[in-house]
Design a protein around this motif. Structure first.
Motif, PDB file in Angstrom:
ATOM      1  N   VAL A  92      45.993  34.276  45.557  1.00 46.60           N
ATOM      2  CA  VAL A  92      46.208  35.077  44.358  1.00 46.60           C
ATOM      3  C   VAL A  92      46.117  36.544  44.776  1.00 46.60           C
ATOM      4  CG1 VAL A  92      45.422  35.658  42.041  1.00 46.60           C
ATOM      5  CG2 VAL A  92      45.245  33.297  42.875  1.00 46.60           C
ATOM      6  N   TYR A  93      47.124  37.305  44.427  1.00 53.39           N
ATOM      7  CA  TYR A  93      47.193  38.715  44.797  1.00 53.39           C
ATOM      8  C   TYR A  93      46.835  39.583  43.586  1.00 53.39           C
ATOM      9  CZ  TYR A  93      49.280  37.577  49.281  1.00 53.39           C
ATOM     10  OH  TYR A  93      49.488  37.096  50.555  1.00 53.39           O
ATOM     11  N   TYR A  94      45.979  40.564  43.854  1.00 51.60           N
ATOM     12  CA  TYR A  94      45.492  41.455  42.805  1.00 51.60           C
ATOM     13  C   TYR A  94      45.777  42.910  43.181  1.00 51.60           C
ATOM     14  CZ  TYR A  94      42.527  37.431  41.586  1.00 51.60           C
ATOM     15  OH  TYR A  94      42.053  36.187  41.247  1.00 51.60           O
ATOM     16  N   CYS A  95      46.141  43.714  42.210  1.00 50.49           N
ATOM     17  CA  CYS A  95      46.173  45.154  42.467  1.00 50.49           C
ATOM     18  C   CYS A  95      44.899  45.783  41.918  1.00 50.49           C
ATOM     19  CB  CYS A  95      47.418  45.818  41.905  1.00 50.49           C
ATOM     20  SG  CYS A  95      47.532  45.851  40.135  1.00 50.49           S
ATOM     21  N   ASN A  96      44.567  46.893  42.481  1.00 46.96           N
ATOM     22  CA  ASN A  96      43.279  47.543  42.211  1.00 46.96           C
ATOM     23  C   ASN A  96      43.430  49.047  42.307  1.00 46.96           C
ATOM     24  OD1 ASN A  96      41.081  48.847  44.261  1.00 46.96           O
ATOM     25  ND2 ASN A  96      40.065  47.843  42.533  1.00 46.96           N
ATOM     26  N   THR A  97      42.724  49.742  41.427  1.00 47.07           N
ATOM     27  CA  THR A  97      42.584  51.175  41.565  1.00 47.07           C
ATOM     28  C   THR A  97      41.218  51.559  40.988  1.00 47.07           C
ATOM     29  OG1 THR A  97      43.703  53.300  41.265  1.00 47.07           O
ATOM     30  CG2 THR A  97      43.596  51.839  39.353  1.00 47.07           C
ATOM     31  N   ASN A  98      40.870  52.798  41.161  1.00 44.59           N
ATOM     32  CA  ASN A  98      39.577  53.272  40.698  1.00 44.59           C
ATOM     33  C   ASN A  98      39.746  54.565  39.911  1.00 44.59           C
ATOM     34  OD1 ASN A  98      37.394  51.525  42.277  1.00 44.59           O
ATOM     35  ND2 ASN A  98      39.093  51.951  43.658  1.00 44.59           N
ATOM     36  N   MET A  99      38.962  54.707  38.872  1.00 41.33           N
ATOM     37  CA  MET A  99      38.972  55.934  38.078  1.00 41.33           C
ATOM     38  C   MET A  99      37.541  56.274  37.714  1.00 41.33           C
ATOM     39  SD  MET A  99      41.107  56.935  34.637  1.00 41.33           S
ATOM     40  CE  MET A  99      40.240  55.813  33.543  1.00 41.33           C
ATOM     41  N   MET A 100      37.125  57.463  38.115  1.00 39.44           N
ATOM     42  CA  MET A 100      35.769  57.935  37.833  1.00 39.44           C
ATOM     43  C   MET A 100      34.725  56.930  38.300  1.00 39.44           C
ATOM     44  SD  MET A 100      36.381  59.681  34.105  1.00 39.44           S
ATOM     45  CE  MET A 100      34.721  60.348  34.050  1.00 39.44           C
ATOM     46  N   GLY A 101      34.968  56.377  39.486  1.00 35.59           N
ATOM     47  CA  GLY A 101      34.010  55.481  40.095  1.00 35.59           C
ATOM     48  C   GLY A 101      34.037  54.063  39.590  1.00 35.59           C
ATOM     49  N   LYS A 102      34.918  53.774  38.648  1.00 38.19           N
ATOM     50  CA  LYS A 102      34.996  52.414  38.094  1.00 38.19           C
ATOM     51  C   LYS A 102      36.250  51.730  38.625  1.00 38.19           C
ATOM     52  CE  LYS A 102      35.257  49.847  33.754  1.00 38.19           C
ATOM     53  NZ  LYS A 102      35.255  49.931  32.278  1.00 38.19           N
ATOM     54  N   TYR A 104      39.299  49.048  38.628  1.00 38.98           N
ATOM     55  CA  TYR A 104      40.133  48.322  37.683  1.00 38.98           C
ATOM     56  C   TYR A 104      40.980  47.314  38.448  1.00 38.98           C
ATOM     57  CZ  TYR A 104      38.783  51.764  34.218  1.00 38.98           C
ATOM     58  OH  TYR A 104      38.055  52.557  33.368  1.00 38.98           O
ATOM     59  N   TRP A 105      41.109  46.120  37.859  1.00 38.74           N
ATOM     60  CA  TRP A 105      41.837  45.029  38.505  1.00 38.74           C
ATOM     61  C   TRP A 105      42.868  44.465  37.551  1.00 38.74           C
ATOM     62  CZ3 TRP A 105      40.731  43.725  43.536  1.00 38.74           C
ATOM     63  CH2 TRP A 105      39.541  44.212  44.068  1.00 38.74           C
ATOM     64  N   GLY A 106      43.963  44.001  38.136  1.00 39.73           N
ATOM     65  CA  GLY A 106      44.902  43.230  37.359  1.00 39.73           C
ATOM     66  C   GLY A 106      44.438  41.786  37.247  1.00 39.73           C
ATOM     67  N   GLN A 107      45.247  40.982  36.564  1.00 40.53           N
ATOM     68  CA  GLN A 107      44.872  39.587  36.327  1.00 40.53           C
ATOM     69  C   GLN A 107      45.206  38.693  37.507  1.00 40.53           C
ATOM     70  OE1 GLN A 107      47.679  40.922  35.364  1.00 40.53           O
ATOM     71  NE2 GLN A 107      49.266  39.384  35.740  1.00 40.53           N
ATOM     72  N   GLY A 108      46.004  39.210  38.428  1.00 38.11           N
ATOM     73  CA  GLY A 108      46.377  38.441  39.605  1.00 38.11           C
ATOM     74  C   GLY A 108      47.697  37.714  39.429  1.00 38.11           C
ATOM     75  N   THR A 109      48.379  37.519  40.544  1.00 36.43           N
ATOM     76  CA  THR A 109      49.626  36.758  40.553  1.00 36.43           C
ATOM     77  C   THR A 109      49.599  35.815  41.755  1.00 36.43           C
ATOM     78  OG1 THR A 109      52.050  36.898  40.456  1.00 36.43           O
ATOM     79  CG2 THR A 109      50.936  38.531  41.837  1.00 36.43           C
ATOM     80  N   GLN A 110      49.944  34.569  41.520  1.00 40.77           N
ATOM     81  CA  GLN A 110      49.852  33.536  42.558  1.00 40.77           C
ATOM     82  C   GLN A 110      51.056  33.604  43.498  1.00 40.77           C
ATOM     83  OE1 GLN A 110      47.399  30.966  43.129  1.00 40.77           O
ATOM     84  NE2 GLN A 110      48.592  30.741  45.017  1.00 40.77           N
TER      85      GLN A 110
END
Length: 115
Positions: A92-102, A104-110
């Motif tokens: 499962v592949y997920y994208c990720n980024t960060n904003m103000m130290g938090k 964030y993740w997507g729901q994932g794609t198989q």
């Protein structure tokens, strides 16, 4: 609220290609670094590729020369072009980024690669 939505996964034979997309809402991708992670069954989530706000990229050794991360700032979207896929890329592949130290993740794609 911030939302990341991945798409583009699927079933492909070994040697095939897929392009994953991650589109963000309520967060500006162009000023941040974005990452693609993957998690295979029974394994820890691992970083696959990253792109900085200036466009510099980095890859895990196992995908170098086969995967390419890119972004379209106008569409607030990050892509992962995956070529010459191998069964061990199944995850499962997920994208990720960060904003103000938090983070964030997507729901994932198989992504499933058959031999």
């Amino acid at each position: 609220q911030v939302q990341l939505v991945e798409s583009g996964g699927g079933l492909v034979q070994a040697g095939g290609s897929l392009r994953l997309s991650c589109t963000a809402s309520r967060i500006n991708f162009s000023i941040r670094a974005e990452n693609w992670y993957r998690q295979a069954p029974g394994k820890q989530r691992e970083s696959v590729a990253a792109i900085t706000s200036s466009g510099s990229t980095n890859y895990v050794d196992s995908v170098k020369g086969r995967f390419t991360i890119s972004r379209d700032n106008a569409k607030n979207t990050v892509y992962l072009q995956m070529n010459d896929l191998k069964p061990e890329d199944t995850a499962v592949y997920y994208c990720n980024t960060n904003m103000m130290g938090k983070p964030y993740w997507g729901q994932g794609t198989q992504v499933t690669v058959s031999s």
